[in-house]
Scaffold this motif. Structure first.
Motif, PDB file in Angstrom:
ATOM      1  N   LEU A 293      28.489  29.453  26.934  1.00  0.00           N
ATOM      2  CA  LEU A 293      29.295  30.573  27.399  1.00  0.00           C
ATOM      3  C   LEU A 293      30.383  30.049  28.329  1.00  0.00           C
ATOM      4  CD1 LEU A 293      26.636  33.279  28.356  1.00  0.00           C
ATOM      5  CD2 LEU A 293      28.234  33.349  26.461  1.00  0.00           C
ATOM      6  N   THR A 294      31.541  30.659  28.269  1.00  0.00           N
ATOM      7  CA  THR A 294      32.618  30.295  29.174  1.00  0.00           C
ATOM      8  C   THR A 294      33.280  31.549  29.713  1.00  0.00           C
ATOM      9  OG1 THR A 294      34.206  30.162  27.369  1.00  0.00           O
ATOM     10  CG2 THR A 294      33.149  28.107  28.022  1.00  0.00           C
ATOM     11  N   VAL A 295      33.896  31.412  30.865  1.00  0.00           N
ATOM     12  CA  VAL A 295      34.706  32.483  31.441  1.00  0.00           C
ATOM     13  C   VAL A 295      36.148  32.035  31.323  1.00  0.00           C
ATOM     14  CG1 VAL A 295      35.303  33.731  33.535  1.00  0.00           C
ATOM     15  CG2 VAL A 295      32.918  33.269  33.007  1.00  0.00           C
ATOM     16  N   ASP A 296      36.951  32.816  30.631  1.00  0.00           N
ATOM     17  CA  ASP A 296      38.366  32.512  30.474  1.00  0.00           C
ATOM     18  C   ASP A 296      39.114  33.126  31.658  1.00  0.00           C
ATOM     19  OD1 ASP A 296      40.949  32.049  29.725  1.00  0.00           O
ATOM     20  OD2 ASP A 296      40.940  33.446  28.030  1.00  0.00           O
ATOM     21  N   PRO A 297      39.549  32.296  32.601  1.00  0.00           N
ATOM     22  CA  PRO A 297      40.218  32.856  33.773  1.00  0.00           C
ATOM     23  C   PRO A 297      41.551  33.522  33.437  1.00  0.00           C
ATOM     24  CG  PRO A 297      40.229  30.458  33.865  1.00  0.00           C
ATOM     25  CD  PRO A 297      39.426  30.855  32.676  1.00  0.00           C
ATOM     26  N   GLN A 298      42.077  33.230  32.265  1.00  0.00           N
ATOM     27  CA  GLN A 298      43.332  33.851  31.848  1.00  0.00           C
ATOM     28  C   GLN A 298      43.102  35.152  31.092  1.00  0.00           C
ATOM     29  OE1 GLN A 298      45.843  32.486  33.282  1.00  0.00           O
ATOM     30  NE2 GLN A 298      44.487  30.849  33.941  1.00  0.00           N
ATOM     31  N   GLY A 299      41.848  35.597  31.026  1.00  0.00           N
ATOM     32  CA  GLY A 299      41.530  36.850  30.352  1.00  0.00           C
ATOM     33  C   GLY A 299      42.285  38.013  30.967  1.00  0.00           C
ATOM     34  N   LYS A 300      42.431  39.081  30.196  1.00  0.00           N
ATOM     35  CA  LYS A 300      43.282  40.196  30.635  1.00  0.00           C
ATOM     36  C   LYS A 300      42.773  40.898  31.886  1.00  0.00           C
ATOM     37  CE  LYS A 300      41.001  43.343  27.473  1.00  0.00           C
ATOM     38  NZ  LYS A 300      41.105  44.331  26.477  1.00  0.00           N
ATOM     39  N   ASN A 301      41.468  40.917  32.109  1.00  0.00           N
ATOM     40  CA  ASN A 301      40.916  41.655  33.242  1.00  0.00           C
ATOM     41  C   ASN A 301      40.108  40.786  34.186  1.00  0.00           C
ATOM     42  OD1 ASN A 301      41.862  44.245  32.962  1.00  0.00           O
ATOM     43  ND2 ASN A 301      40.243  44.867  31.566  1.00  0.00           N
ATOM     44  N   VAL A 302      40.445  39.529  34.322  1.00  0.00           N
ATOM     45  CA  VAL A 302      39.707  38.655  35.232  1.00  0.00           C
ATOM     46  C   VAL A 302      40.365  38.767  36.609  1.00  0.00           C
ATOM     47  CG1 VAL A 302      39.027  36.282  35.738  1.00  0.00           C
ATOM     48  CG2 VAL A 302      39.054  37.098  33.388  1.00  0.00           C
ATOM     49  N   PRO A 303      39.593  39.189  37.618  1.00  0.00           N
ATOM     50  CA  PRO A 303      40.181  39.378  38.946  1.00  0.00           C
ATOM     51  C   PRO A 303      40.574  38.047  39.593  1.00  0.00           C
ATOM     52  CG  PRO A 303      37.810  39.789  38.993  1.00  0.00           C
ATOM     53  CD  PRO A 303      38.182  39.566  37.566  1.00  0.00           C
ATOM     54  N   SER A 304      41.500  38.125  40.529  1.00  0.00           N
ATOM     55  CA  SER A 304      42.027  36.917  41.170  1.00  0.00           C
ATOM     56  C   SER A 304      40.960  36.160  41.951  1.00  0.00           C
ATOM     57  CB  SER A 304      43.202  37.267  42.084  1.00  0.00           C
ATOM     58  OG  SER A 304      42.768  38.145  43.106  1.00  0.00           O
ATOM     59  N   PHE A 305      39.961  36.871  42.498  1.00  0.00           N
ATOM     60  CA  PHE A 305      38.940  36.156  43.260  1.00  0.00           C
ATOM     61  C   PHE A 305      38.039  35.316  42.353  1.00  0.00           C
ATOM     62  CE2 PHE A 305      37.147  40.406  42.598  1.00  0.00           C
ATOM     63  CZ  PHE A 305      35.903  40.129  42.077  1.00  0.00           C
ATOM     64  N   ILE A 306      38.125  35.501  41.047  1.00  0.00           N
ATOM     65  CA  ILE A 306      37.449  34.615  40.085  1.00  0.00           C
ATOM     66  C   ILE A 306      38.452  33.562  39.583  1.00  0.00           C
ATOM     67  CG2 ILE A 306      36.288  34.471  37.837  1.00  0.00           C
ATOM     68  CD1 ILE A 306      34.531  35.887  39.815  1.00  0.00           C
ATOM     69  N   LYS A 307      39.678  33.993  39.274  1.00  0.00           N
ATOM     70  CA  LYS A 307      40.702  33.076  38.768  1.00  0.00           C
ATOM     71  C   LYS A 307      41.010  31.954  39.764  1.00  0.00           C
ATOM     72  CE  LYS A 307      43.372  36.268  35.933  1.00  0.00           C
ATOM     73  NZ  LYS A 307      44.688  36.876  35.701  1.00  0.00           N
ATOM     74  N   ASN A 308      41.203  32.314  41.019  1.00  0.00           N
ATOM     75  CA  ASN A 308      41.636  31.334  42.021  1.00  0.00           C
ATOM     76  C   ASN A 308      40.643  30.194  42.224  1.00  0.00           C
ATOM     77  OD1 ASN A 308      43.934  32.843  42.274  1.00  0.00           O
ATOM     78  ND2 ASN A 308      43.317  33.848  44.173  1.00  0.00           N
ATOM     79  N   PRO A 309      39.352  30.468  42.429  1.00  0.00           N
ATOM     80  CA  PRO A 309      38.423  29.335  42.585  1.00  0.00           C
ATOM     81  C   PRO A 309      38.370  28.448  41.350  1.00  0.00           C
ATOM     82  CG  PRO A 309      37.375  31.372  43.288  1.00  0.00           C
ATOM     83  CD  PRO A 309      38.684  31.729  42.671  1.00  0.00           C
ATOM     84  N   LEU A 310      38.425  29.058  40.162  1.00  0.00           N
ATOM     85  CA  LEU A 310      38.393  28.243  38.947  1.00  0.00           C
ATOM     86  C   LEU A 310      39.657  27.396  38.843  1.00  0.00           C
ATOM     87  CD1 LEU A 310      36.785  30.733  36.378  1.00  0.00           C
ATOM     88  CD2 LEU A 310      35.699  28.815  37.567  1.00  0.00           C
ATOM     89  N   ALA A 311      40.792  27.945  39.253  1.00  0.00           N
ATOM     90  CA  ALA A 311      42.046  27.168  39.249  1.00  0.00           C
ATOM     91  C   ALA A 311      41.963  26.023  40.258  1.00  0.00           C
ATOM     92  CB  ALA A 311      43.225  28.078  39.568  1.00  0.00           C
ATOM     93  N   GLU A 312      41.226  26.243  41.353  1.00  0.00           N
ATOM     94  CA  GLU A 312      41.049  25.210  42.381  1.00  0.00           C
ATOM     95  C   GLU A 312      39.906  24.256  42.038  1.00  0.00           C
ATOM     96  OE1 GLU A 312      40.306  27.514  45.871  1.00  0.00           O
ATOM     97  OE2 GLU A 312      42.304  28.409  45.863  1.00  0.00           O
ATOM     98  N   LYS A 313      39.316  24.426  40.854  1.00  0.00           N
ATOM     99  CA  LYS A 313      38.193  23.601  40.388  1.00  0.00           C
ATOM    100  C   LYS A 313      36.974  23.737  41.305  1.00  0.00           C
ATOM    101  CE  LYS A 313      40.323  22.042  36.836  1.00  0.00           C
ATOM    102  NZ  LYS A 313      40.081  22.781  35.614  1.00  0.00           N
ATOM    103  N   ARG A 314      36.694  24.982  41.688  1.00  0.00           N
ATOM    104  CA  ARG A 314      35.497  25.308  42.468  1.00  0.00           C
ATOM    105  C   ARG A 314      34.574  26.139  41.584  1.00  0.00           C
ATOM    106  NH1 ARG A 314      35.329  25.544  48.057  1.00  0.00           N
ATOM    107  NH2 ARG A 314      34.289  27.559  48.015  1.00  0.00           N
ATOM    108  N   GLY A 315      33.295  25.924  41.735  1.00  0.00           N
ATOM    109  CA  GLY A 315      32.331  26.730  41.006  1.00  0.00           C
ATOM    110  C   GLY A 315      32.284  28.151  41.545  1.00  0.00           C
ATOM    111  N   VAL A 316      31.871  29.069  40.702  1.00  0.00           N
ATOM    112  CA  VAL A 316      31.738  30.479  41.082  1.00  0.00           C
ATOM    113  C   VAL A 316      30.290  30.890  40.852  1.00  0.00           C
ATOM    114  CG1 VAL A 316      32.464  32.843  40.592  1.00  0.00           C
ATOM    115  CG2 VAL A 316      34.141  30.985  40.517  1.00  0.00           C
ATOM    116  N   ILE A 317      29.689  31.481  41.862  1.00  0.00           N
ATOM    117  CA  ILE A 317      28.303  31.932  41.773  1.00  0.00           C
ATOM    118  C   ILE A 317      28.304  33.440  41.961  1.00  0.00           C
ATOM    119  CG2 ILE A 317      25.998  31.795  42.769  1.00  0.00           C
ATOM    120  CD1 ILE A 317      28.393  28.944  43.272  1.00  0.00           C
TER     121      ILE A 317
END
Length: 178
Positions: free
Chosen positions: A65-89
């Motif tokens: 499974l993957t989370v596409d941070p560029q998805g249409k409804n992915v909030p910035s608080f999920i996009k930003n850590p992934l862009a910074e190469k940080r894990g999200v829990i």
């Protein structure tokens, strides 16, 4: 004398019923034993892609499974850590449910310990819509749910239902050690 004949007739009928029952039971048991000894043919299956490794579900044969941070409804608080190469829990729980409150308490303890290494977010189920389509991408349909997303967007581990604080802590420690 007449009473003895009626009694004898009853005994004969009862004996016949017992004998017939035993015979039927023997036939059924024999059939089951014979059927279980016969080999069952296994149909060959084909798998497209190379899924010969453990994926998000910990089972071979399933894509990760993957989370596409560029998805249409992915909030910035999920996009930003992934862009910074940080894990999200993530933790989605139901307020007021004892087991979910235990999970939330454990989550907050783990968050305090590992906050510098990952981004932690907990949501009460009624507010889970703030996650946009992330839950749909994770295929989570009901709480409680716990997901650890690697910096590359791949799901490291995902659990639906209650998990112990020890398991939760170990999963986060393992994921953030990578």
């Amino acid at each position: 004398m007449i009473g003895q004949r009626a009694y004898r007739s009853f005994l004969v009928k009862a004996a016949l019923i017992v004998v017939m029952g035993a015979a039927i039971m023997a036939i059924v048991t024999g059939g089951i034993v014979l059927a279980s000894n016969a080999p069952t043919p296994v149909a060959a299956t084909t798998v497209s892609g190379n899924y010969n490794t453990a994926g998000s579900y910990g089972i071979t044969g399933y894509p990760t499974l993957t989370v596409d941070p560029q998805g249409k409804n992915v909030p910035s608080f999920i996009k930003n850590p992934l862009a910074e190469k940080r894990g999200v829990i993530l933790l989605v729980y139901v307020a007021g449910v004892t087991e979910d409150q235990q999970m939330l308490a454990a989550f907050n303890q783990i968050k305090a310990k590992y906050a510098a290494q990952g981004s932690f977010f907990s949501f009460e189920a009624h507010h889970a819509s703030e996650l946009g389509d992330v839950l749909a991408q994770l295929k989570i349909t009901q709480p409680p749910a716990f997901a650890v997303i690697s910096p590359d967007g791949k799901v490291y581990q995902e659990y639906t239902g209650w998990i112990s604080p020890a398991v939760m802590s170990q999963v986060v420690a393992n994921a953030l050690a990578k």
